[in-house]
Design a protein around this motif. Structure first.
Motif, PDB file in Angstrom:
ATOM      1  N   GLU A   9      20.292 -61.265 -55.311  1.00 31.08           N
ATOM      2  CA  GLU A   9      21.595 -61.863 -54.546  1.00 31.08           C
ATOM      3  C   GLU A   9      22.054 -61.045 -53.377  1.00 31.08           C
ATOM      4  N   ARG A  10      22.385 -61.580 -52.421  1.00 32.97           N
ATOM      5  CA  ARG A  10      22.814 -60.734 -51.081  1.00 32.97           C
ATOM      6  C   ARG A  10      23.732 -59.777 -51.695  1.00 32.97           C
ATOM      7  N   SER A  11      24.711 -60.031 -52.459  1.00 26.40           N
ATOM      8  CA  SER A  11      25.755 -59.178 -52.684  1.00 26.40           C
ATOM      9  C   SER A  11      25.268 -57.764 -53.441  1.00 26.40           C
ATOM     10  N   ALA A  12      23.994 -57.854 -53.958  1.00 28.56           N
ATOM     11  CA  ALA A  12      23.594 -56.565 -54.690  1.00 28.56           C
ATOM     12  C   ALA A  12      22.573 -55.924 -53.719  1.00 28.56           C
ATOM     13  N   ARG A  13      22.637 -56.243 -52.410  1.00 22.98           N
ATOM     14  CA  ARG A  13      21.959 -55.415 -51.490  1.00 22.98           C
ATOM     15  C   ARG A  13      22.213 -53.935 -51.523  1.00 22.98           C
ATOM     16  N   GLY A  14      21.181 -52.986 -51.730  1.00 27.02           N
ATOM     17  CA  GLY A  14      21.471 -51.755 -51.833  1.00 27.02           C
ATOM     18  C   GLY A  14      21.708 -51.162 -53.185  1.00 27.02           C
ATOM     19  N   CYS A  15      21.656 -52.095 -54.017  1.00 31.71           N
ATOM     20  CA  CYS A  15      21.866 -51.613 -55.636  1.00 31.71           C
ATOM     21  C   CYS A  15      20.320 -51.446 -56.319  1.00 31.71           C
ATOM     22  N   ARG A  16      19.345 -51.670 -55.515  1.00 35.28           N
ATOM     23  CA  ARG A  16      18.028 -51.712 -56.054  1.00 35.28           C
ATOM     24  C   ARG A  16      17.652 -52.787 -57.338  1.00 35.28           C
ATOM     25  N   PHE A  17      18.379 -53.868 -57.313  1.00 39.47           N
ATOM     26  CA  PHE A  17      18.009 -55.031 -58.063  1.00 39.47           C
ATOM     27  C   PHE A  17      16.458 -55.619 -57.680  1.00 39.47           C
ATOM     28  N   GLY A  18      15.941 -55.212 -56.446  1.00 41.49           N
ATOM     29  CA  GLY A  18      14.712 -55.936 -56.153  1.00 41.49           C
ATOM     30  C   GLY A  18      13.830 -54.804 -56.901  1.00 41.49           C
ATOM     31  N   ASP A  19      13.981 -53.550 -56.671  1.00 42.31           N
ATOM     32  CA  ASP A  19      13.190 -52.425 -57.354  1.00 42.31           C
ATOM     33  C   ASP A  19      13.204 -53.044 -58.894  1.00 42.31           C
ATOM     34  N   PHE A  20      14.327 -53.005 -59.498  1.00 42.01           N
ATOM     35  CA  PHE A  20      14.319 -53.391 -60.931  1.00 42.01           C
ATOM     36  C   PHE A  20      13.597 -54.601 -61.165  1.00 42.01           C
ATOM     37  N   THR A  21      13.712 -55.489 -60.404  1.00 39.72           N
ATOM     38  CA  THR A  21      13.136 -56.803 -60.722  1.00 39.72           C
ATOM     39  C   THR A  21      11.668 -56.773 -60.607  1.00 39.72           C
ATOM     40  N   LEU A  22      10.923 -56.161 -59.494  1.00 43.00           N
ATOM     41  CA  LEU A  22       9.715 -56.073 -59.380  1.00 43.00           C
ATOM     42  C   LEU A  22       9.139 -55.139 -60.474  1.00 43.00           C
TER      43      LEU A  22
END
Length: 153
Positions: A77-90
């Motif tokens: 989600e765009r509001s999660a930018r900078g929170c490393r949700f992408g890293d967590f998910t990958l």
């Protein structure tokens, strides 16, 4: 750049592709794919999708040792930018593939295809041990990324 207007806003092609994939997603092939969503309850009572990853095995099944791992779609989600949700998910997807690799004996190569204009996605994969091998000969607007092994997962 290829921007399209939707709901009064302009989006890049890769942004619409992921949004449309998540909206249109009904069920993955349970023999070859996984789809995981990180959801949070919103203060308004509606659930919010914080991140989504769809990954699987090309030319193989979970029940055999054939094929190659591939991350198909990943988004946050765009509001999660900078929170490393992408890293967590990958990393979550990589842990699932690692477990499958240990059980199946499948080769530990993991591929992805990323729009090089999507700088955040390119950075995500590079930061997580993938290497950019250049233009995808089957789809020149994308780059092929590859990673070998699960040592840091």
């Amino acid at each position: 750049m290829g921007a399209k207007k939707k709901h009064g806003k302009y989006y890049r092609e890769y942004q619409l592709e992921v949004q449309n994939t998540i909206r249109g997603f009904r069920k993955c092939d349970p023999l070859r794919q996984w789809a995981h969503i990180c959801v949070s309850a919103g203060s308004d009572g509606n659930d919010r999708i914080l991140s989504f990853v769809w990954f699987g095995i090309i030319n193989g099944r979970k029940t055999d040792g054939d094929g190659t791992y591939m991350v198909g779609y990943i988004a946050r989600e765009r509001s999660a930018r900078g929170c490393r949700f992408g890293d967590f998910t990958l990393k979550h997807a990589l842990r699932v593939m690692k477990l499958d690799c240990e059980q199946s004996g499948r080769d530990d190569a993991i591929g992805a295809r990323v729009d090089p204009d999507n700088q955040e996605s390119m950075a995500l994969f590079l930061r997580n041990g993938f290497h950019d091998t250049g233009e995808d000969p089957n789809e020149p607007s994308y780059h092929r990324l590859i990673r070998f092994g699960f040592d840091d997962v």
